[in-house]
Design an enzyme around this catalytic site. Structure first.
Site, PDB file in Angstrom:
ATOM      1  N   GLY A 157      39.026  39.595  27.434  1.00 16.25           N
ATOM      2  CA  GLY A 157      39.880  38.489  27.859  1.00 16.25           C
ATOM      3  C   GLY A 157      40.458  38.737  29.239  1.00 16.25           C
ATOM      4  CG  HIS A 158      40.159  42.018  31.196  1.00 15.60           C
ATOM      5  ND1 HIS A 158      40.120  42.494  29.907  1.00 15.60           N
ATOM      6  CD2 HIS A 158      39.407  42.878  31.935  1.00 15.60           C
ATOM      7  CE1 HIS A 158      39.396  43.600  29.873  1.00 15.60           C
ATOM      8  NE2 HIS A 158      38.936  43.851  31.090  1.00 15.60           N
ATOM      9  CB  ALA A 159      37.773  38.809  35.569  1.00 10.15           C
ATOM     10  NE  ARG A 211      35.383  41.764  32.093  1.00 12.21           N
ATOM     11  CZ  ARG A 211      34.856  42.749  32.802  1.00 12.21           C
ATOM     12  NH1 ARG A 211      34.810  43.945  32.310  1.00 12.21           N
ATOM     13  NH2 ARG A 211      34.436  42.542  34.019  1.00 12.21           N
TER      14      ARG A 211
END
Length: 134
Positions: A52-54, A99
């Site tokens: 839940g981040h990049a 992702r």
């Protein structure tokens, strides 16, 4: 951050087959960066979503060393799902790709080889902020 889904790679990890058990080896020429941090996810509860981040600069290489899980990848325009379920194949995620990891099988372990040490400033944790930077 002009990275796209097309920059994501599945990389086969060299495998030495032996009747006593196989060995896979990751040496410096396998990845396009020096590994500066290693961590792993395990005991992920059924239905839980990780990631839940990049990352702004960091690249990561994910391997399902046990079990399986899905990686949902997004470049701000396109989305792709990759299932990891073999310990001799890994997913290279370059910087600038959102992702999420989901559908972890029981007993699965996700090993991550990162291009840099932990730095909270390198994370984009809100999808709206990620889209705004694309």
């Amino acid at each position: 951050m002009n990275t796209s889904i097309n920059d994501i790679q599945i990389i086969e990890i060299p495998k030495i087959v032996d009747h006593r058990g196989n060995i896979s080896v990751i040496e410096k020429e396998v990845l396009p960066y020096e590994v500066k941090r290693v961590y792993y996810l395990y005991d992920v509860p059924s239905g839980a979503v990780r990631g839940g981040h990049a990352h702004i600069e960091q690249a990561e290489f994910l391997i399902a060393v046990s079990g399986s899980f899905d990686v949902i990848l997004n470049d701000g325009t396109n989305e792709k799902k990759v299932t990891l379920n073999k310990p001799n194949k890994g997913l290279l995620i370059p910087k600038g790709i959102w992702r999420e990891l989901e559908d972890f099988s029981s007993g699965s372990v996700c090993l991550v080889l990162a291009s840099d040490v932990y730095d909270e400033a390198d994370y984009i944790r809100e999808y709206a902020n990620f889209k705004a930077q694309k």
